[in-house]
Scaffold this active site. Structure first.
Site, PDB file in Angstrom:
ATOM      1  N   ASP A 254       0.851  -1.190   0.000  1.00  0.00           N
ATOM      2  CA  ASP A 254       0.000   0.000   0.000  1.00  0.00           C
ATOM      3  C   ASP A 254       0.886   1.239   0.000  1.00  0.00           C
ATOM      4  O   ASP A 254       1.848   1.332   0.787  1.00  0.00           O
ATOM      5  CB  ASP A 254      -0.901  -0.002   1.238  1.00  0.00           C
ATOM      6  CG  ASP A 254      -2.036   1.006   1.111  1.00  0.00           C
ATOM      7  OD1 ASP A 254      -3.023   0.693   0.424  1.00  0.00           O
ATOM      8  OD2 ASP A 254      -1.916   2.105   1.695  1.00  0.00           O
ATOM      9  N   GLU A 298      -4.548   2.448  -4.414  1.00  0.00           N
ATOM     10  CA  GLU A 298      -3.092   2.473  -4.273  1.00  0.00           C
ATOM     11  C   GLU A 298      -2.550   1.157  -3.722  1.00  0.00           C
ATOM     12  O   GLU A 298      -1.424   1.112  -3.216  1.00  0.00           O
ATOM     13  CB  GLU A 298      -2.677   3.629  -3.349  1.00  0.00           C
ATOM     14  CG  GLU A 298      -3.140   3.499  -1.916  1.00  0.00           C
ATOM     15  CD  GLU A 298      -4.524   4.091  -1.641  1.00  0.00           C
ATOM     16  OE1 GLU A 298      -4.792   4.442  -0.488  1.00  0.00           O
ATOM     17  OE2 GLU A 298      -5.319   4.204  -2.599  1.00  0.00           O
TER      18      GLU A 298
END
Length: 380
Positions: A254, A298
């Site tokens: 992430d 993301e």
């Protein structure tokens, strides 16, 4: 049943006309396939050329023979250019028209009925040359292993052979009656069938390209060019089955504080960061033959096996440190830095591993990495 040459040419004209309409409709429907429109233009020229041949008894000689041959040669030249456009390179228009000009010079010099057989031979030779150019283009395509390419190559080879046979017939019979002989008519009939087959094979290549394009749009993330979520979850189970006792590792990654990048610098800058990181993943991980996907937003997911899985922590930390030290150019002229948090799930008994369990462990590890301050690697 006897078929004379005018009847054969009339059937060719009707078929070419129908093919022309079909090609032009498809060319304007699928505008990204320039080849279809070029082949549509070639079919228009071929249709007019064949029609002039049909009308030869009632039109001036220069129109029924000279103009017809010139149009038919222009049609095959455009067919070659259409094949070249499949490779998305700059089209050799100048070379094409130059070759066409060279091909028609003897046709203009050898005028009159006395030279009809010789002109026909030259026309056959010119046709073979253009077909060899088509073969060269198709053979050197990086996608020539596809069925459409192989089919087009095979048909073009057969067609070149038929034109070679027809060009050689006058060596066995040079009388004016040759053009009405069953051998000459047979060559023309076979050539007409193969011409249609060649065109259909070339169109089939376009449909294969369309199929590939749709597959990529369905399976790849358009921004990062990595597997999208759907594709990753389709490929991951097969990847697990193929390992046969090798250790496995799943990395869930992430980008830290990514929302701040979008809020501060805009979504275009955020896209630049995502693309940069995706390129970094492909550059550093390709030697390990992983399965890489964008899981959404993301978040990225990676499956590793064998020695890469055994050293998953080192591989992940190398990614983390490389990105942390990078200066990322983004829209607006800014240079940004970014960090990542990585959760890893490792399993040394693949026969007991499942994708669901790996994700649960990796997600928990990722949560700990974020809780501990981000920009770090944690294992499950």
């Amino acid at each position: 049943m006897n078929i004379d040459l005018p009847t054969l040419y009339l059937s060719q004209f009707i078929t070419y006309l129908l093919l022309t309409l079909w090609l032009l409709l498809m060319g304007f429907r699928y505008r990204h396939e320039k080849a279809l429109r070029i082949w549509g233009g070639a079919s228009i020229m071929a249709s007019i050329g064949v029609l002039l041949v049909v009308l030869r008894p009632v039109v001036p000689y220069w129109l029924g023979v000279d103009a017809a041959f010139m149009l038919l040669l222009a049609a095959i030249m455009l067919t070659w250019l259409g094949a070249a456009s499949l490779e998305n390179t700059r089209l050799p228009w100048r070379s094409g028209w130059l070759l066409w000009g060279v091909a028609i010079v003897p046709l203009l010099l050898l005028r009159g009925p006395d030279y009809f057989i010789l002109r026909t031979q030259w026309y056959g030779v010119a046709y073979i040359v253009f077909h060899l150019l088509i073969l060269h283009t198709l053979w050197h395509s990086p996608t020539r292993q596809r069925f459409g390419y192989r089919l087009a190559i095979g048909v073009t080879l057969l067609l070149s052979g038929v034109y070679l046979m027809r060009s050689l017939l006058p060596f066995f019979d040079d009388s004016p009656k040759l053009i009405a002989s069953p051998y000459y008519l047979g060559c023309n009939l076979l050539a007409s069938w193969l011409e249609y087959s060649k065109l259909l094979a070339l169109v089939f290549i376009c449909f294969e390209r369309l199929e590939t394009r749709l597959y990529r749009e369905a399976m790849y993330d358009s921004l990062t060019n990595l597997f999208n979520r759907r594709a990753f979850y389709e490929h991951a189970p097969r990847f697990l089955q193929q390992q046969q006792g090798q250790p496995l590792a799943l990395l869930v990654i992430d980008l830290d504080w990514f929302k701040r990048v979008n809020d501060t610098y805009g979504h275009l800058a955020g896209d630049d960061v995502l693309v940069y990181f995706a390129d970094l993943l492909k550059t550093q991980l390709t030697p390990y033959q992983p399965v890489i996907g964008r899981n959404g937003g993301e978040e990225f997911v990676i499956l590793l096996a064998d020695s890469a899985a055994l050293h998953a922590v080192a591989v992940a930390d190398a990614l983390r440190s490389t990105l942390a030290e990078a200066s990322i150019p983004v829209h607006g002229g800014h240079q940004l830095t970014a960090t990542i948090s990585i959760g890893i799930a490792c399993h040394h008994a693949p026969e007991l591993a499942s994708l669901q369990n790996l994700f649960m462990q990796a997600d928990q590890a990722l949560y700990r990495a974020k809780e501990n301050g981000r920009n770090q690697v944690c294992t499950g």
